[in-house]
Scaffold this motif. Structure first.
Motif, mmCIF file in Angstrom:
data_model
loop_
_atom_site.group_PDB
_atom_site.id
_atom_site.type_symbol
_atom_site.label_atom_id
_atom_site.label_comp_id
_atom_site.label_asym_id
_atom_site.label_seq_id
_atom_site.Cartn_x
_atom_site.Cartn_y
_atom_site.Cartn_z
ATOM 1 N N MET A 34 0.805 -1.199 0.000
ATOM 2 C CA MET A 34 0.000 0.000 0.000
ATOM 3 C C MET A 34 0.843 1.255 0.000
ATOM 4 O O MET A 34 0.775 2.082 -0.884
ATOM 5 C CB MET A 34 -0.884 -0.012 1.237
ATOM 6 N N ARG A 35 1.684 1.374 1.013
ATOM 7 C CA ARG A 35 2.409 2.623 1.165
ATOM 8 C C ARG A 35 3.406 2.822 0.028
ATOM 9 O O ARG A 35 4.081 1.903 -0.383
ATOM 10 C CB ARG A 35 3.165 2.637 2.499
ATOM 11 N N GLY A 36 3.480 4.028 -0.464
ATOM 12 C CA GLY A 36 4.452 4.336 -1.510
ATOM 13 C C GLY A 36 3.953 4.020 -2.902
ATOM 14 O O GLY A 36 4.471 4.536 -3.876
ATOM 15 N N VAL A 37 2.948 3.162 -2.992
ATOM 16 C CA VAL A 37 2.479 2.818 -4.336
ATOM 17 C C VAL A 37 1.215 3.590 -4.704
ATOM 18 O O VAL A 37 0.804 3.597 -5.854
ATOM 19 C CB VAL A 37 2.236 1.302 -4.498
ATOM 20 N N LEU A 38 0.609 4.232 -3.701
ATOM 21 C CA LEU A 38 -0.584 5.030 -3.985
ATOM 22 C C LEU A 38 -0.189 6.459 -4.330
ATOM 23 O O LEU A 38 0.776 6.999 -3.798
ATOM 24 C CB LEU A 38 -1.500 5.062 -2.757
ATOM 25 N N THR A 39 -0.964 7.061 -5.199
ATOM 26 C CA THR A 39 -0.712 8.446 -5.565
ATOM 27 C C THR A 39 -2.055 9.123 -5.865
ATOM 28 O O THR A 39 -3.093 8.477 -5.823
ATOM 29 C CB THR A 39 0.240 8.508 -6.789
ATOM 30 N N VAL A 40 -2.000 10.422 -6.150
ATOM 31 C CA VAL A 40 -3.211 11.135 -6.553
ATOM 32 C C VAL A 40 -3.294 11.087 -8.074
ATOM 33 O O VAL A 40 -2.274 11.208 -8.767
ATOM 34 C CB VAL A 40 -3.166 12.596 -6.056
ATOM 35 N N ARG A 41 -4.489 10.890 -8.590
ATOM 36 C CA ARG A 41 -4.671 10.847 -10.039
ATOM 37 C C ARG A 41 -4.182 12.137 -10.690
ATOM 38 O O ARG A 41 -4.232 13.198 -10.077
ATOM 39 C CB ARG A 41 -6.154 10.662 -10.367
ATOM 40 N N PRO A 42 -3.707 12.063 -11.927
ATOM 41 C CA PRO A 42 -3.174 13.270 -12.593
ATOM 42 C C PRO A 42 -4.180 14.429 -12.613
ATOM 43 O O PRO A 42 -3.784 15.595 -12.539
ATOM 44 C CB PRO A 42 -2.880 12.783 -14.016
ATOM 45 N N ASP A 43 -5.478 14.130 -12.660
ATOM 46 C CA ASP A 43 -6.472 15.210 -12.668
ATOM 47 C C ASP A 43 -6.818 15.672 -11.250
ATOM 48 O O ASP A 43 -7.667 16.546 -11.071
ATOM 49 C CB ASP A 43 -7.732 14.774 -13.424
ATOM 50 N N GLY A 44 -6.155 15.066 -10.242
ATOM 51 C CA GLY A 44 -6.356 15.496 -8.860
ATOM 52 C C GLY A 44 -7.648 15.014 -8.240
ATOM 53 O O GLY A 44 -7.980 15.389 -7.116
ATOM 54 N N ARG A 45 -8.394 14.183 -8.961
ATOM 55 C CA ARG A 45 -9.720 13.803 -8.477
ATOM 56 C C ARG A 45 -9.776 12.359 -8.008
ATOM 57 O O ARG A 45 -10.562 11.562 -8.506
ATOM 58 C CB ARG A 45 -10.759 14.045 -9.579
ATOM 59 N N GLY A 46 -8.905 12.050 -7.053
ATOM 60 C CA GLY A 46 -8.996 10.724 -6.460
ATOM 61 C C GLY A 46 -7.678 9.980 -6.426
ATOM 62 O O GLY A 46 -6.645 10.466 -6.891
ATOM 63 N N LEU A 47 -7.750 8.776 -5.865
ATOM 64 C CA LEU A 47 -6.572 7.938 -5.676
ATOM 65 C C LEU A 47 -6.279 7.119 -6.913
ATOM 66 O O LEU A 47 -7.177 6.829 -7.707
ATOM 67 C CB LEU A 47 -6.856 6.913 -4.578
ATOM 68 N N ALA A 48 -5.018 6.705 -7.020
ATOM 69 C CA ALA A 48 -4.620 5.767 -8.070
ATOM 70 C C ALA A 48 -3.368 5.036 -7.592
ATOM 71 O O ALA A 48 -2.703 5.487 -6.653
ATOM 72 C CB ALA A 48 -4.313 6.514 -9.361
ATOM 73 N N TYR A 49 -3.070 3.909 -8.208
ATOM 74 C CA TYR A 49 -1.765 3.273 -8.010
ATOM 75 C C TYR A 49 -0.809 3.849 -9.042
ATOM 76 O O TYR A 49 -1.204 4.158 -10.165
ATOM 77 C CB TYR A 49 -1.862 1.750 -8.205
ATOM 78 N N ARG A 50 0.455 3.965 -8.643
ATOM 79 C CA ARG A 50 1.465 4.479 -9.587
ATOM 80 C C ARG A 50 1.562 3.571 -10.813
ATOM 81 O O ARG A 50 1.782 4.052 -11.919
ATOM 82 C CB ARG A 50 2.833 4.550 -8.902
ATOM 83 N N ASP A 51 1.421 2.258 -10.588
ATOM 84 C CA ASP A 51 1.506 1.301 -11.703
ATOM 85 C C ASP A 51 0.165 0.591 -11.839
ATOM 86 O O ASP A 51 0.098 -0.629 -11.900
ATOM 87 C CB ASP A 51 2.618 0.280 -11.432
ATOM 88 N N GLU A 52 -0.892 1.377 -11.860
ATOM 89 C CA GLU A 52 -2.228 0.780 -11.795
ATOM 90 C C GLU A 52 -2.550 -0.123 -12.985
ATOM 91 O O GLU A 52 -2.227 0.194 -14.125
ATOM 92 C CB GLU A 52 -3.268 1.891 -11.697
ATOM 93 N N ALA A 53 -3.195 -1.253 -12.668
ATOM 94 C CA ALA A 53 -3.674 -2.194 -13.689
ATOM 95 C C ALA A 53 -5.201 -2.233 -13.608
ATOM 96 O O ALA A 53 -5.774 -1.894 -12.576
ATOM 97 C CB ALA A 53 -3.093 -3.586 -13.427
ATOM 98 N N PRO A 54 -5.856 -2.648 -14.693
ATOM 99 C CA PRO A 54 -7.328 -2.678 -14.671
ATOM 100 C C PRO A 54 -7.898 -3.475 -13.492
ATOM 101 O O PRO A 54 -8.951 -3.130 -12.946
ATOM 102 C CB PRO A 54 -7.680 -3.340 -16.006
#
Ligand SMILES: [Zn+2]
Length: 223
Positions: A34-54
């Motif tokens: 979890m830690r370090g792999v989560l980020t904010v989406r480029p549009d700033g509207r929510g969470l995402a994984y840095r290497d997100e998969a479907p």
């Protein structure tokens, strides 16, 4: 000649006392990432994984906590459900104890629920009850009632329409420095909620609807 009944699945046994370990229980070798792999989406509207998969999101677009799968390795945590197996058991109506098909009769799927304190109980309880606990098969119902730490006063309920309701997990929100901070409390969130973009799900929540006989005596679950 009648067809031979399918061989029932059996729960994993663990430790010197051969305790049955529920299929959906988490093991100590199953690690969260979890830690370090989560980020904010480029549009700033929510969470995402840095290497997100479907596969990181469900069909409602909610992000799920990542957990490795190593069932049977390490020690079982009887109080904690594995993210993937809990979801699989809910979607496929698998027994949460043995992982085989849950019991289903004309009255519905078999669930074990905790009888509430009197204040909570209403005339139509458990209709509309929200649950993160998958159903059970009949042989495992007795095991769950005996061993499950959450079931001190179990009631067997038949549910015709278990309905996908939302998710259980926690909010992760940006702080003033641009980092992400998990909220200390767990929440249940209905699908479609406007804050879902800042939520990290760890369990699927279903609503028990068209329930039959909250007063079904334990032991008559096959009726
Ligand atoms: Zn079972």
């Amino acid at each position: 000649m009648a067809a031979a009944p399918a061989t029932p699945a059996l729960p994993l046994l663990w430790g010197r006392n051969n305790l049955p370990v529920p299929y959906a229980a988490r093991w100590s070798a199953e690690r969260a990432a979890m830690r370090g792999v989560l980020t904010v989406r480029p549009d700033g509207r929510g969470l995402a994984y840095r290497d997100e998969a479907p596969a990181d999101r469900d069909r409602h677009g909610v992000l799920w906590a990542r957990l490795t799968e190593a069932q049977g390795e390490g020690r079982p945590d009887f109080g904690s459900l594995h993210t993937v197996r809990q979801r699989r058991a809910m979607f496929d109506m698998l027994c949460q104890v043995c992982g085989g098909p849950a019991s289903r009769t004309s009255r519905g799927w078999l669930f074990l629920v905790q009888r509430p304190e009197t204040a909570e109980e209403s005339a139509d309880w458990p209709e509309g009850l929200l649950s993160t606990k998958p159903p059970v098969c009949e042989p495992c119902a007795a095991l769950a009632a005996r061993y499950c730490p959450h079931l001190t006063d179990p009631v067997a309920v038949r549910v015709r329409k278990p309905r996908v309701w939302g998710v259980f997990g926690g909010f992760v929100v940006p702080d003033a420095d641009g980092g992400l901070v998990p909220s200390p409390d767990d929440h249940t969130l209905p699908y479609g909620h406007s804050a879902a973009c800042w939520f990290l799900a760890s369990q699927l929540v279903i609503e028990l609807t068209r329930c039959w006989s909250a007063c079904e005596p334990f032991g008559m679950v096959g009726a």
